[in-house]
Design a protein around this motif. Sequence first.
Motif, PDB file in Angstrom:
ATOM      1  N   ASN A  13      12.348  -8.921  -7.577  1.00 31.84           N
ATOM      2  CA  ASN A  13      13.605  -8.955  -8.324  1.00 31.84           C
ATOM      3  C   ASN A  13      14.057  -7.619  -8.889  1.00 31.84           C
ATOM      4  OD1 ASN A  13      13.749 -11.922  -8.216  1.00 31.84           O
ATOM      5  ND2 ASN A  13      11.966 -11.844  -9.569  1.00 31.84           N
ATOM      6  N   PHE A  14      13.201  -6.594  -8.889  1.00 34.10           N
ATOM      7  CA  PHE A  14      13.543  -5.392  -9.635  1.00 34.10           C
ATOM      8  C   PHE A  14      14.664  -4.600  -8.952  1.00 34.10           C
ATOM      9  CE2 PHE A  14      10.795  -3.582  -6.478  1.00 34.10           C
ATOM     10  CZ  PHE A  14      11.103  -2.237  -6.393  1.00 34.10           C
ATOM     11  N   GLU A  15      15.361  -3.818  -9.798  1.00 32.24           N
ATOM     12  CA  GLU A  15      16.385  -2.914  -9.282  1.00 32.24           C
ATOM     13  C   GLU A  15      15.685  -1.691  -8.697  1.00 32.24           C
ATOM     14  OE1 GLU A  15      19.628  -3.363  -9.055  1.00 32.24           O
ATOM     15  OE2 GLU A  15      19.422  -5.380  -9.930  1.00 32.24           O
ATOM     16  N   GLN A  16      15.903  -1.445  -7.421  1.00 33.98           N
ATOM     17  CA  GLN A  16      15.163  -0.393  -6.732  1.00 33.98           C
ATOM     18  C   GLN A  16      15.707   0.981  -7.112  1.00 33.98           C
ATOM     19  OE1 GLN A  16      14.383  -1.210  -2.659  1.00 33.98           O
ATOM     20  NE2 GLN A  16      14.033   0.922  -2.112  1.00 33.98           N
ATOM     21  N   ASN A  17      14.922   1.718  -7.894  1.00 31.41           N
ATOM     22  CA  ASN A  17      15.301   3.061  -8.321  1.00 31.41           C
ATOM     23  C   ASN A  17      14.483   4.132  -7.616  1.00 31.41           C
ATOM     24  OD1 ASN A  17      17.144   2.085 -10.256  1.00 31.41           O
ATOM     25  ND2 ASN A  17      15.480   1.735 -11.696  1.00 31.41           N
ATOM     26  N   ASP A  18      13.522   3.727  -6.842  1.00 32.99           N
ATOM     27  CA  ASP A  18      12.583   4.661  -6.228  1.00 32.99           C
ATOM     28  C   ASP A  18      12.456   4.316  -4.755  1.00 32.99           C
ATOM     29  OD1 ASP A  18       9.917   5.755  -5.339  1.00 32.99           O
ATOM     30  OD2 ASP A  18       9.867   6.452  -7.415  1.00 32.99           O
ATOM     31  N   THR A  64       0.809  -1.216   0.000  1.00 36.85           N
ATOM     32  CA  THR A  64       0.000   0.000   0.000  1.00 36.85           C
ATOM     33  C   THR A  64       0.844   1.268   0.000  1.00 36.85           C
ATOM     34  OG1 THR A  64      -0.143  -0.181   2.409  1.00 36.85           O
ATOM     35  CG2 THR A  64      -1.975  -1.085   1.120  1.00 36.85           C
ATOM     36  N   ALA A  65       2.169   1.136   0.119  1.00 44.51           N
ATOM     37  CA  ALA A  65       3.021   2.317   0.015  1.00 44.51           C
ATOM     38  C   ALA A  65       2.773   3.032  -1.305  1.00 44.51           C
ATOM     39  CB  ALA A  65       4.492   1.928   0.135  1.00 44.51           C
ATOM     40  N   CYS A  66       2.507   2.266  -2.348  1.00 45.35           N
ATOM     41  CA  CYS A  66       2.170   2.837  -3.656  1.00 45.35           C
ATOM     42  C   CYS A  66       0.746   2.487  -4.075  1.00 45.35           C
ATOM     43  CB  CYS A  66       3.148   2.357  -4.731  1.00 45.35           C
ATOM     44  SG  CYS A  66       4.850   2.878  -4.480  1.00 45.35           S
ATOM     45  N   GLU A  77       0.936   8.678  -7.841  1.00 49.29           N
ATOM     46  CA  GLU A  77       2.219   9.366  -7.911  1.00 49.29           C
ATOM     47  C   GLU A  77       3.097   8.717  -8.975  1.00 49.29           C
ATOM     48  OE1 GLU A  77       2.924  12.078  -6.325  1.00 49.29           O
ATOM     49  OE2 GLU A  77       1.107  12.111  -5.078  1.00 49.29           O
ATOM     50  N   LEU A  78       4.176   9.409  -9.339  1.00 46.88           N
ATOM     51  CA  LEU A  78       5.119   8.909 -10.335  1.00 46.88           C
ATOM     52  C   LEU A  78       6.263   8.183  -9.640  1.00 46.88           C
ATOM     53  CD1 LEU A  78       5.312  12.122 -12.561  1.00 46.88           C
ATOM     54  CD2 LEU A  78       3.904  10.101 -12.957  1.00 46.88           C
ATOM     55  N   HIS A  79       6.620   6.992 -10.164  1.00 48.93           N
ATOM     56  CA  HIS A  79       7.696   6.194  -9.584  1.00 48.93           C
ATOM     57  C   HIS A  79       8.551   5.586 -10.688  1.00 48.93           C
ATOM     58  CE1 HIS A  79       5.871   6.503  -5.603  1.00 48.93           C
ATOM     59  NE2 HIS A  79       4.712   6.127  -6.134  1.00 48.93           N
ATOM     60  N   ASP A  80       9.807   5.358 -10.369  1.00 48.18           N
ATOM     61  CA  ASP A  80      10.750   4.737 -11.299  1.00 48.18           C
ATOM     62  C   ASP A  80      11.028   3.313 -10.839  1.00 48.18           C
ATOM     63  OD1 ASP A  80      12.752   3.945 -12.973  1.00 48.18           O
ATOM     64  OD2 ASP A  80      14.176   5.518 -12.405  1.00 48.18           O
ATOM     65  N   LEU A  81      10.491   2.343 -11.588  1.00 45.18           N
ATOM     66  CA  LEU A  81      10.698   0.936 -11.257  1.00 45.18           C
ATOM     67  C   LEU A  81      11.787   0.298 -12.110  1.00 45.18           C
ATOM     68  CD1 LEU A  81       7.003  -0.292 -10.806  1.00 45.18           C
ATOM     69  CD2 LEU A  81       8.570   0.645  -9.102  1.00 45.18           C
ATOM     70  N   GLY A  82      12.369   1.071 -12.992  1.00 49.88           N
ATOM     71  CA  GLY A  82      13.433   0.524 -13.813  1.00 49.88           C
ATOM     72  C   GLY A  82      12.956  -0.417 -14.895  1.00 49.88           C
ATOM     73  N   ASN A 124      11.252  11.825 -16.268  1.00 48.44           N
ATOM     74  CA  ASN A 124      12.548  11.467 -15.675  1.00 48.44           C
ATOM     75  C   ASN A 124      12.577  10.000 -15.255  1.00 48.44           C
ATOM     76  OD1 ASN A 124      13.536  14.160 -15.882  1.00 48.44           O
ATOM     77  ND2 ASN A 124      12.421  14.704 -14.018  1.00 48.44           N
ATOM     78  N   GLY A 125      12.061   9.158 -16.127  1.00 47.14           N
ATOM     79  CA  GLY A 125      12.062   7.726 -15.870  1.00 47.14           C
ATOM     80  C   GLY A 125      10.912   7.244 -15.008  1.00 47.14           C
ATOM     81  N   LYS A 126      10.022   8.128 -14.623  1.00 50.52           N
ATOM     82  CA  LYS A 126       8.945   7.770 -13.707  1.00 50.52           C
ATOM     83  C   LYS A 126       7.604   7.712 -14.428  1.00 50.52           C
ATOM     84  CE  LYS A 126      11.162   9.786  -9.624  1.00 50.52           C
ATOM     85  NZ  LYS A 126      10.980  10.678  -8.462  1.00 50.52           N
ATOM     86  N   PHE A 127       6.761   6.784 -13.948  1.00 49.57           N
ATOM     87  CA  PHE A 127       5.411   6.626 -14.479  1.00 49.57           C
ATOM     88  C   PHE A 127       4.438   6.479 -13.314  1.00 49.57           C
ATOM     89  CE2 PHE A 127       8.289   5.214 -17.742  1.00 49.57           C
ATOM     90  CZ  PHE A 127       7.750   5.723 -18.903  1.00 49.57           C
ATOM     91  N   ARG A 128       3.186   6.809 -13.571  1.00 50.02           N
ATOM     92  CA  ARG A 128       2.171   6.777 -12.523  1.00 50.02           C
ATOM     93  C   ARG A 128       1.874   5.354 -12.064  1.00 50.02           C
ATOM     94  NH1 ARG A 128      -3.726   8.203 -14.261  1.00 50.02           N
ATOM     95  NH2 ARG A 128      -3.882   5.948 -14.361  1.00 50.02           N
ATOM     96  N   THR A 129       1.596   5.222 -10.782  1.00 49.65           N
ATOM     97  CA  THR A 129       1.153   3.944 -10.236  1.00 49.65           C
ATOM     98  C   THR A 129      -0.219   3.593 -10.798  1.00 49.65           C
ATOM     99  OG1 THR A 129       2.285   4.440  -8.157  1.00 49.65           O
ATOM    100  CG2 THR A 129       0.670   2.645  -8.136  1.00 49.65           C
ATOM    101  N   PRO A 130      -0.367   2.447 -11.468  1.00 50.48           N
ATOM    102  CA  PRO A 130      -1.683   2.077 -12.000  1.00 50.48           C
ATOM    103  C   PRO A 130      -2.597   1.532 -10.911  1.00 50.48           C
ATOM    104  CG  PRO A 130      -0.104   0.343 -12.461  1.00 50.48           C
ATOM    105  CD  PRO A 130       0.671   1.460 -11.816  1.00 50.48           C
ATOM    106  N   THR A 131      -3.883   1.614 -11.137  1.00 50.37           N
ATOM    107  CA  THR A 131      -4.833   0.959 -10.251  1.00 50.37           C
ATOM    108  C   THR A 131      -4.677  -0.553 -10.346  1.00 50.37           C
ATOM    109  OG1 THR A 131      -7.195   0.645  -9.755  1.00 50.37           O
ATOM    110  CG2 THR A 131      -6.603   0.990 -12.061  1.00 50.37           C
TER     111      THR A 131
END
Length: 368
Positions: A316-321, A252-254, A264-269, A281-288
Motif C-alpha cells: 500500500n505504500f507510496e513509492q518514493n524510492d 531481496t532488492a533491499c 542502504e538508505l531508502h525513502d518509504l514515505g 533526505n527522508g531516507k533511512f537504512r534498511t533494517p535486518t
Amino acid sequence: MKLIFKNIYPIYFLLLLLFSVSCSTDEGVYVPIDERIGALPEFVIDPVDNPTTSEKVELGRKLFWDPVLSGNFDVACATCHHPDKGWGDNLARSIGVGGSGLGEVRTGGAIVDRNANTIINSAFNGIDVNGNYDPSNTAMFWDNRVSSLEEQSLEPIKSMPEMRGNAYSEENAIAIVSQRLANIPEYVTMFNDAFGSPNAIDGDKISKAIAAYERTIIANNSRFDQYARGDVNALTSFEIRGLNSFLEMNCTACHGGPMFSDYELHDLGIEDDGINDNGVNGKFRTPTLRNLSVTGPYFHNGTFSTLEEAVNFYNNFEQNDEDAQRLNFDENEVDAIVAFLRTLNDENFDKTVPDGVPSGLSVGGDIN
C-alpha cells in the motif's frame, strides 16, 4: 544461478543443493541457498586494530551495563538494549535520560526520535550477498552516520536524550566519562588487563571494549540458517512457500544477503507525526529481518506493531524510492511470508545480566 525452493525436491536438485553446501561449509563461512540470500557466517571477523580477547569482552560487558557512562548515572547502554527485549527495548521510540522502567513499561524522561536497533548480529552489519564484510567500514544507526561498532558505541554517550542529558556538553562527554572510569580502581585494573599496563583510559579504549562485547551477541543458527546449510527438513512446506514468495517478489532488492539488508538508505514515505527527524533526505537504512519476533515494533519510528502490518505495508505504500517496490501480492500470501520471516529467529543468544558493575550503581540503569 537462482535457486527457488519448492515443496517437492527432485533428487537432482537436492544433490545439487547438498553439493554446493558441502563445498561452502568446508570454508567455515557464508553458505548461500540463492544468489541473493544465505546463512550467516559461523564466525565473526574482528577489526585488525581490535582483536577480541576475553579481558576486553568482560570489560565491555561491565561498561555496557554500567550507568556511570551516562550524565546523571541513570542510563546504561543496556537500558535500551536489553536481552529480555531482544537486545532492543520493544518501544516504538526509546526513552532515555530521566526515564524509569524497562521496555514497554518505561515512562518519563527524554523520548528519542528513533526506534532502538537490536545489537543482535550487529557484528555482521554491512555483510553483502557473497558473505563479505569489513568490520572497520560498515553501516551503523538508521542513517549510516558512523562506520563501525567502535564508532557507534560512543555516540549514545554523547547524545543528550539517550545518555548524556544536560550534565555536560557533547564535546566534553567522553573525556568526563573517561575520568569517571579512571577514578574507579576496578575499572583501572580491567582496562590494564585488556589493553596493557599502565594505560590511560580514553574514548578509543572504551569504544573497543564495548564493541568487542557487542560482537559476542550473535544468533546465527536459526532454522533458516540450518536449512541454508543443508537441512532440508528445517522448514515446513508452508514456510518454504513464504520463502518462495519472498524471492519471487524480489524482496531481496533491499532485504538481501545473509542479514537480509542491503544496508542502504531508502525513502518509504513513513510518516513521522510530530517528530523532527528526516533521516538523510527522508531516507533511512534498511533494517535486518533477523529475529523480528523479539525486536519489534518495526521501522525507524516503530510505526508497525506486528509483522503482518509491516508486510502488508508494502502492498500500500507510496513509492518514493526506485529500489522499494510494491509487492502486489495476494493477501493469502501474508501468512506464508510472515511464517518464513519467523524462521529467521534464533533466540539462542547471550542473555546474561551481570550481578554488579564496578561503579556500584544499578545494573542497567534505572530499569526496575
